[in-house]
Design a protein around this motif. Structure first.
Motif, PDB file in Angstrom:
ATOM      1  N   ALA A  24       0.831  -1.218   0.000  1.00  0.00           N
ATOM      2  CA  ALA A  24       0.000   0.000   0.000  1.00  0.00           C
ATOM      3  C   ALA A  24       0.860   1.260   0.000  1.00  0.00           C
ATOM      4  O   ALA A  24       0.584   2.210  -0.745  1.00  0.00           O
ATOM      5  CB  ALA A  24      -0.929  -0.005   1.207  1.00  0.00           C
ATOM      6  N   PHE A  25       1.903   1.285   0.830  1.00  0.00           N
ATOM      7  CA  PHE A  25       2.758   2.483   0.869  1.00  0.00           C
ATOM      8  C   PHE A  25       3.529   2.639  -0.437  1.00  0.00           C
ATOM      9  O   PHE A  25       3.682   3.753  -0.943  1.00  0.00           O
ATOM     10  CB  PHE A  25       3.722   2.420   2.066  1.00  0.00           C
ATOM     11  CG  PHE A  25       3.076   2.819   3.362  1.00  0.00           C
ATOM     12  CD1 PHE A  25       2.658   4.132   3.575  1.00  0.00           C
ATOM     13  CD2 PHE A  25       2.869   1.895   4.376  1.00  0.00           C
ATOM     14  CE1 PHE A  25       2.054   4.515   4.760  1.00  0.00           C
ATOM     15  CE2 PHE A  25       2.260   2.260   5.570  1.00  0.00           C
ATOM     16  CZ  PHE A  25       1.855   3.576   5.762  1.00  0.00           C
ATOM     17  N   ALA A  26       4.000   1.524  -0.978  1.00  0.00           N
ATOM     18  CA  ALA A  26       4.743   1.610  -2.244  1.00  0.00           C
ATOM     19  C   ALA A  26       3.812   2.123  -3.343  1.00  0.00           C
ATOM     20  O   ALA A  26       4.195   2.987  -4.137  1.00  0.00           O
ATOM     21  CB  ALA A  26       5.329   0.247  -2.598  1.00  0.00           C
ATOM     22  N   ALA A  27       2.572   1.632  -3.352  1.00  0.00           N
ATOM     23  CA  ALA A  27       1.618   2.068  -4.385  1.00  0.00           C
ATOM     24  C   ALA A  27       1.277   3.555  -4.227  1.00  0.00           C
ATOM     25  O   ALA A  27       0.904   4.216  -5.191  1.00  0.00           O
ATOM     26  CB  ALA A  27       0.347   1.226  -4.316  1.00  0.00           C
ATOM     27  N   ALA A  28       1.410   4.067  -2.998  1.00  0.00           N
ATOM     28  CA  ALA A  28       1.107   5.487  -2.752  1.00  0.00           C
ATOM     29  C   ALA A  28       2.312   6.386  -3.016  1.00  0.00           C
ATOM     30  O   ALA A  28       2.284   7.577  -2.714  1.00  0.00           O
ATOM     31  CB  ALA A  28       0.624   5.663  -1.317  1.00  0.00           C
ATOM     32  N   GLY A  29       3.376   5.805  -3.536  1.00  0.00           N
ATOM     33  CA  GLY A  29       4.530   6.620  -3.943  1.00  0.00           C
ATOM     34  C   GLY A  29       5.619   6.753  -2.898  1.00  0.00           C
ATOM     35  O   GLY A  29       6.591   7.491  -3.092  1.00  0.00           O
ATOM     36  N   ALA A  30       5.478   6.033  -1.757  1.00  0.00           N
ATOM     37  CA  ALA A  30       6.499   6.131  -0.705  1.00  0.00           C
ATOM     38  C   ALA A  30       7.701   5.247  -1.030  1.00  0.00           C
ATOM     39  O   ALA A  30       7.587   4.248  -1.749  1.00  0.00           O
ATOM     40  CB  ALA A  30       5.898   5.714   0.630  1.00  0.00           C
ATOM     41  N   ASN A  31       8.853   5.617  -0.485  1.00  0.00           N
ATOM     42  CA  ASN A  31      10.015   4.737  -0.479  1.00  0.00           C
ATOM     43  C   ASN A  31       9.852   3.851   0.753  1.00  0.00           C
ATOM     44  O   ASN A  31       9.841   4.369   1.873  1.00  0.00           O
ATOM     45  CB  ASN A  31      11.309   5.539  -0.322  1.00  0.00           C
ATOM     46  CG  ASN A  31      11.457   6.589  -1.399  1.00  0.00           C
ATOM     47  OD1 ASN A  31      11.254   6.301  -2.569  1.00  0.00           O
ATOM     48  ND2 ASN A  31      11.764   7.813  -0.995  1.00  0.00           N
ATOM     49  N   VAL A  32       9.722   2.564   0.549  1.00  0.00           N
ATOM     50  CA  VAL A  32       9.436   1.696   1.694  1.00  0.00           C
ATOM     51  C   VAL A  32      10.671   0.895   2.087  1.00  0.00           C
ATOM     52  O   VAL A  32      11.306   0.261   1.245  1.00  0.00           O
ATOM     53  CB  VAL A  32       8.280   0.720   1.386  1.00  0.00           C
ATOM     54  CG1 VAL A  32       7.932  -0.106   2.623  1.00  0.00           C
ATOM     55  CG2 VAL A  32       7.052   1.474   0.904  1.00  0.00           C
ATOM     56  N   VAL A  33      11.000   0.959   3.371  1.00  0.00           N
ATOM     57  CA  VAL A  33      12.049   0.106   3.928  1.00  0.00           C
ATOM     58  C   VAL A  33      11.337  -0.930   4.779  1.00  0.00           C
ATOM     59  O   VAL A  33      10.757  -0.608   5.820  1.00  0.00           O
ATOM     60  CB  VAL A  33      13.062   0.919   4.762  1.00  0.00           C
ATOM     61  CG1 VAL A  33      14.144  -0.005   5.318  1.00  0.00           C
ATOM     62  CG2 VAL A  33      13.677   2.026   3.921  1.00  0.00           C
ATOM     63  N   ALA A  34      11.325  -2.165   4.279  1.00  0.00           N
ATOM     64  CA  ALA A  34      10.606  -3.248   4.951  1.00  0.00           C
ATOM     65  C   ALA A  34      11.604  -4.069   5.759  1.00  0.00           C
ATOM     66  O   ALA A  34      12.740  -4.281   5.325  1.00  0.00           O
ATOM     67  CB  ALA A  34       9.945  -4.138   3.896  1.00  0.00           C
ATOM     68  N   THR A  35      11.186  -4.511   6.923  1.00  0.00           N
ATOM     69  CA  THR A  35      12.086  -5.324   7.745  1.00  0.00           C
ATOM     70  C   THR A  35      11.329  -6.442   8.433  1.00  0.00           C
ATOM     71  O   THR A  35      10.130  -6.332   8.718  1.00  0.00           O
ATOM     72  CB  THR A  35      12.843  -4.436   8.770  1.00  0.00           C
ATOM     73  OG1 THR A  35      13.759  -5.255   9.501  1.00  0.00           O
ATOM     74  CG2 THR A  35      11.906  -3.762   9.748  1.00  0.00           C
ATOM     75  N   ASP A  36      12.046  -7.528   8.666  1.00  0.00           N
ATOM     76  CA  ASP A  36      11.499  -8.672   9.409  1.00  0.00           C
ATOM     77  C   ASP A  36      12.690  -9.501   9.881  1.00  0.00           C
ATOM     78  O   ASP A  36      13.843  -9.192   9.529  1.00  0.00           O
ATOM     79  CB  ASP A  36      10.549  -9.506   8.523  1.00  0.00           C
ATOM     80  CG  ASP A  36       9.473 -10.229   9.349  1.00  0.00           C
ATOM     81  OD1 ASP A  36       9.846 -11.053  10.225  1.00  0.00           O
ATOM     82  OD2 ASP A  36       8.277  -9.978   9.145  1.00  0.00           O
TER      83      ASP A  36
END
Ligand code: NAD
Length: 249
Positions: A24-36
């Motif tokens: 959702a954030f990527a689709a909204a144009g954000a740079n996403v840093v995902a972690t797990d």
């Protein structure tokens, strides 16, 4: 809800709901840093490729891992604008058990990840947010904190603590232009929930809602995105319950 060019960190990104936030954030144009966690690195890398995000393996209870993640976000995008503290021990809880049968280790594990990890994430991103002149922190609670669901005492206590932490952090960080809110989801029909609850329980939860249907991860996206965006800029210290109308606050 403008997220264009914002850098958003999402923890617990390889989980059923975290994955949905990343997309959702990527689709909204954000740079996403995902972690797990490192054990989820393969799934995380796949997710990052699909969504056009960056994946950094790490444990939310490790200050070193947080430092590495923030450094990577700064290197790639020059700033951190929002943090979604979504990681938690949820699916890993196993079967529901009376509180008299929980071990001290069970208790400590859940509180360490769900509460301490959330605080460590806040602590890690605050310097970057201060440098950027503000930020948005969205902690993920659970409607169980208000309902007091039996068999999950450690989890329910941890989510109530997340809400207390949210209020305290909101007051402390308000002067820096950083908002801190929580979203408390109801029972989501995802893989984690199906592993922990019978189909009959999930169906009865759906039937008890004002909006009487099963809840899906996508139902959470609007609230989380709003609180992470410019539009959510004068809302802080709040917990938004997104459960289709079970708990009214
Ligand atoms: N699924 C629901 O019905 C529901 C309801 C209310 C609240 N929530 C909350 O929503 C969030 C996401 O839930 P979910 O259903 O996707 O659960 P999940 O168990 O599928 O995902 C949780 C993710 O957190 C990660 N994680 C666990 N410990 C970690 C650690 N130490 N460091 C880094 N990552 C760690 C896991 O690897 C996993 O990918 C959680 O905070 C959960 O408590 C879920």
């Amino acid at each position: 809800m403008n997220l264009d060019g914002k850098t958003v960190v999402v923890t617990g990104a390889a989980g059923g709901i975290g994955e949905c936030y990343v997309h959702a954030f990527a689709a909204a144009g954000a740079n996403v840093v995902a972690t797990d966690v490192p054990a989820a690195a393969e799934a995380g890398a796949e997710l990052a490729q699909e969504a056009g995000a960056v994946f950094v393996a790490g444990d939310v209870t490790s200050d070193d891992d947080w430092a590495a993640l923030v450094a990577r976000a700064q290197d790639e995008f020059g700033r951190v604008d929002a943090l979604v503290n979504n990681a938690a021990v949820y699916q890993g809880l196993g079967a529901k058990r009376p509180l008299t049968e929980l071990s001290t280790d069970d208790w400590d594990t859940v509180l360490r990840v769900n509460v301490r990890g959330t605080w460590q994430g806040i602590k890690a991103v605050v310097p970057a947010m201060r440098a950027a002149g503000g930020g948005r922190i969205v902690n993920i609670s659970s409607s169980t904190a208000r309902m007091g669901v039996p068999g999950f005492a450690h989890y329910v206590a941890s989510k109530a603590a997340v809400e207390g932490l949210t209020r305290s952090a909101a007051r402390e960080l308000g002067p820096d232009g950083i908002t801190v809110n929580a979203v408390a989801p109801g029972l989501v029909s995802d893989e984690a929930t199906r592993a922990l609850n019978s189909d009959a329980y999930i169906a009865s939860a759906a039937g008890g809602r004002a909006l009487a249907r099963e809840m899906v991860p996508d139902d959470l996206v609007g609230a989380v995105k709003f609180l992470a965006s410019n539009s959510g800029g004068f809302l802080t210290g709040q917990t938004v319950v997104v459960d289709g109308g079970v708990v009214f606050t």
